[in-house]
Motif scaffolding. Structure first.
Motif, PDB file in Angstrom:
ATOM      1  N   UNK A 121      -6.532   8.118  20.448  1.00 50.34           N
ATOM      2  CA  UNK A 121      -6.419   9.251  19.533  1.00 50.34           C
ATOM      3  C   UNK A 121      -5.777   8.835  18.209  1.00 50.34           C
ATOM      4  N   UNK A 122      -4.810   7.932  18.282  1.00 53.31           N
ATOM      5  CA  UNK A 122      -4.188   7.388  17.076  1.00 53.31           C
ATOM      6  C   UNK A 122      -4.754   5.992  16.864  1.00 53.31           C
ATOM      7  N   UNK A 123      -5.516   5.803  15.798  1.00 58.23           N
ATOM      8  CA  UNK A 123      -6.277   4.572  15.599  1.00 58.23           C
ATOM      9  C   UNK A 123      -5.630   3.684  14.528  1.00 58.23           C
ATOM     10  N   UNK A 124      -5.737   2.354  14.673  1.00 60.33           N
ATOM     11  CA  UNK A 124      -5.241   1.456  13.626  1.00 60.33           C
ATOM     12  C   UNK A 124      -6.208   1.402  12.448  1.00 60.33           C
ATOM     13  N   UNK A 125      -5.661   1.197  11.257  1.00 60.86           N
ATOM     14  CA  UNK A 125      -6.491   1.191  10.045  1.00 60.86           C
ATOM     15  C   UNK A 125      -6.209  -0.053   9.202  1.00 60.86           C
ATOM     16  N   UNK A 126      -7.272  -0.604   8.651  1.00 59.07           N
ATOM     17  CA  UNK A 126      -7.160  -1.591   7.581  1.00 59.07           C
ATOM     18  C   UNK A 126      -7.161  -0.865   6.246  1.00 59.07           C
ATOM     19  N   UNK A 127      -6.338  -1.365   5.323  1.00 59.96           N
ATOM     20  CA  UNK A 127      -6.261  -0.807   3.968  1.00 59.96           C
ATOM     21  C   UNK A 127      -6.470  -1.934   2.968  1.00 59.96           C
ATOM     22  N   UNK A 128      -7.364  -1.723   2.020  1.00 65.62           N
ATOM     23  CA  UNK A 128      -7.535  -2.671   0.918  1.00 65.62           C
ATOM     24  C   UNK A 128      -7.314  -1.933  -0.398  1.00 65.62           C
ATOM     25  N   UNK A 129      -6.231  -2.256  -1.082  1.00 67.34           N
ATOM     26  CA  UNK A 129      -5.929  -1.630  -2.366  1.00 67.34           C
ATOM     27  C   UNK A 129      -6.831  -2.237  -3.438  1.00 67.34           C
ATOM     28  N   UNK A 130      -7.362  -1.378  -4.305  1.00 66.52           N
ATOM     29  CA  UNK A 130      -8.360  -1.825  -5.274  1.00 66.52           C
ATOM     30  C   UNK A 130      -8.023  -1.346  -6.680  1.00 66.52           C
ATOM     31  N   UNK A 131      -8.616  -2.041  -7.649  1.00 68.53           N
ATOM     32  CA  UNK A 131      -8.521  -1.574  -9.027  1.00 68.53           C
ATOM     33  C   UNK A 131      -9.678  -0.618  -9.314  1.00 68.53           C
ATOM     34  N   UNK A 132      -9.818  -0.230 -10.575  1.00 72.66           N
ATOM     35  CA  UNK A 132     -10.818   0.776 -10.945  1.00 72.66           C
ATOM     36  C   UNK A 132     -12.249   0.298 -10.737  1.00 72.66           C
ATOM     37  N   UNK A 133     -12.448  -1.032 -10.686  1.00 74.65           N
ATOM     38  CA  UNK A 133     -13.791  -1.587 -10.505  1.00 74.65           C
ATOM     39  C   UNK A 133     -14.099  -1.918  -9.050  1.00 74.65           C
ATOM     40  N   UNK A 134     -13.138  -1.665  -8.171  1.00 73.31           N
ATOM     41  CA  UNK A 134     -13.355  -1.966  -6.765  1.00 73.31           C
ATOM     42  C   UNK A 134     -12.955  -3.355  -6.355  1.00 73.31           C
ATOM     43  N   UNK A 135     -12.255  -4.097  -7.218  1.00 73.55           N
ATOM     44  CA  UNK A 135     -11.764  -5.429  -6.871  1.00 73.55           C
ATOM     45  C   UNK A 135     -10.397  -5.327  -6.202  1.00 73.55           C
ATOM     46  N   UNK A 136     -10.052  -6.346  -5.412  1.00 74.94           N
ATOM     47  CA  UNK A 136      -8.737  -6.377  -4.774  1.00 74.94           C
ATOM     48  C   UNK A 136      -7.633  -6.293  -5.823  1.00 74.94           C
ATOM     49  N   UNK A 137      -6.572  -5.549  -5.491  1.00 71.33           N
ATOM     50  CA  UNK A 137      -5.433  -5.420  -6.389  1.00 71.33           C
ATOM     51  C   UNK A 137      -4.154  -5.587  -5.571  1.00 71.33           C
ATOM     52  N   UNK A 201      -1.416  15.523   9.875  1.00 74.02           N
ATOM     53  CA  UNK A 201      -0.338  14.601  10.254  1.00 74.02           C
ATOM     54  C   UNK A 201      -0.845  13.661  11.346  1.00 74.02           C
ATOM     55  N   UNK A 202      -0.633  12.355  11.171  1.00 70.58           N
ATOM     56  CA  UNK A 202      -1.170  11.347  12.096  1.00 70.58           C
ATOM     57  C   UNK A 202      -0.109  10.718  12.977  1.00 70.58           C
ATOM     58  N   UNK A 203       1.145  10.754  12.539  1.00 69.74           N
ATOM     59  CA  UNK A 203       2.219  10.255  13.389  1.00 69.74           C
ATOM     60  C   UNK A 203       2.931   9.039  12.838  1.00 69.74           C
ATOM     61  N   UNK A 204       3.818   8.491  13.657  1.00 67.97           N
ATOM     62  CA  UNK A 204       4.593   7.298  13.302  1.00 67.97           C
ATOM     63  C   UNK A 204       3.735   6.061  13.558  1.00 67.97           C
ATOM     64  N   UNK A 205       3.643   5.190  12.549  1.00 64.75           N
ATOM     65  CA  UNK A 205       2.883   3.953  12.666  1.00 64.75           C
ATOM     66  C   UNK A 205       3.688   2.827  12.018  1.00 64.75           C
ATOM     67  N   UNK A 206       3.139   1.623  12.067  1.00 59.90           N
ATOM     68  CA  UNK A 206       3.801   0.465  11.480  1.00 59.90           C
ATOM     69  C   UNK A 206       2.920  -0.094  10.368  1.00 59.90           C
ATOM     70  N   UNK A 207       3.419  -0.058   9.129  1.00 57.08           N
ATOM     71  CA  UNK A 207       2.745  -0.716   8.011  1.00 57.08           C
ATOM     72  C   UNK A 207       3.100  -2.190   8.075  1.00 57.08           C
ATOM     73  N   UNK A 208       2.086  -3.031   8.095  1.00 64.66           N
ATOM     74  CA  UNK A 208       2.320  -4.454   8.319  1.00 64.66           C
ATOM     75  C   UNK A 208       1.452  -5.262   7.367  1.00 64.66           C
ATOM     76  N   UNK A 209       1.999  -6.371   6.865  1.00 65.72           N
ATOM     77  CA  UNK A 209       1.216  -7.204   5.966  1.00 65.72           C
ATOM     78  C   UNK A 209       0.134  -7.927   6.765  1.00 65.72           C
ATOM     79  N   UNK A 210      -0.918  -8.298   6.072  1.00 67.61           N
ATOM     80  CA  UNK A 210      -2.061  -8.962   6.703  1.00 67.61           C
ATOM     81  C   UNK A 210      -2.198 -10.355   6.117  1.00 67.61           C
ATOM     82  N   UNK A 211      -2.104 -11.362   6.960  1.00 67.26           N
ATOM     83  CA  UNK A 211      -2.192 -12.737   6.481  1.00 67.26           C
ATOM     84  C   UNK A 211      -3.649 -13.075   6.205  1.00 67.26           C
TER      85      UNK A 211
END
Length: 222
Positions: A121-137, A201-211
């Protein structure tokens, strides 16, 4: 819809009225031939329903907003993840509040990942922050080194919520390199409309860096 404005995009002709979470991208095109268009600018708007307006926590708060788009699962390499916005509220004097200025507000795309855990029910998510053109930021979140790629882990089967976190912490205290991490409370608005509580509301999770590169991770530890 998150796409980069082109010369065929709708032309701005007056105030834009909206009542739901929204991202607006704009670009100016010169009327004179042979000139380059302006840089793309983007603004994300997260509207709070009265039910969420007074939410506060002893943990930092993350908002994932996809403005009505469902978050895709286990996207193949090179595939298109779900676009949206990420908002991060850090704690101030021990508490975070959705009424405080955000620590970060910007564009990102999102993906549910995992095999067994993607079915919880509570799923892990990948997040990729981007600039206005869709490139990694690369952006620093909650005091951690700047990166474009992040994960939010889901302590769902672990009912005391601390197994992953303690594992990384103990490994680090043994003198090894360990992923940096922060406990956070998460809202996910993928249904459109305003941000509501408790529906989004999704709950308590852990934000973690991705190597991404071991050498880069080692350099950032010094």
């Amino acid at each position: 819809n998150g796409t980069v404005p082109a010369n065929t995009s709708p032309v701005y002709g007056g105030p834009i009225a909206f009542t739901t979470n929204l991202t607006i991208k704009a670009r100016a095109y010169p009327s004179t031939a042979g000139l380059w268009p302006s840089p793309v600018v983007a603004r994300s708007f997260i509207l709070l329903d009265p039910s969420a307006a007074n939410f506060s926590s002893e943990l930092p708060v993350l908002i994932i907003s996809t403005e009505g788009r469902a978050i895709l699962e286990n996207v193949l390499a090179g595939g298109q993840r779900t676009k949206g916005s990420l908002v991060v509220f850090d704690t101030i004097r021990g508490r975070s509040s959705l009424r405080d200025p955000p620590h970060f507000l910007g564009l990102a795309d999102f993906e549910i990942f995992g095999q067994t855990s993607a079915g919880w029910l509570k799923k892990p998510h990948n997040i990729e922050i981007q600039d206005e053109l869709g490139n990694d930021k690369a952006v620093s979140l909650l005091g951690m080194p700047a990166e474009a790629d992040w994960k939010v882990r889901n302590p769902f089967s672990d009912k005391f919520l601390m197994g992953d976190f303690l594992g990384h912490e103990l490994f680090e205290k043994m003198g090894h390199y360990s992923l940096r991490r922060k406990f956070v409370e998460v809202f996910i608005d993928s249904g459109g409309g305003k941000l509501t509580y408790p529906a989004d509301y999704y709950g308590v999770m852990v934000l973690i860096e991705r190597i991404v590169s071991l050498s880069a991770a080692a350099r950032s530890s010094f």
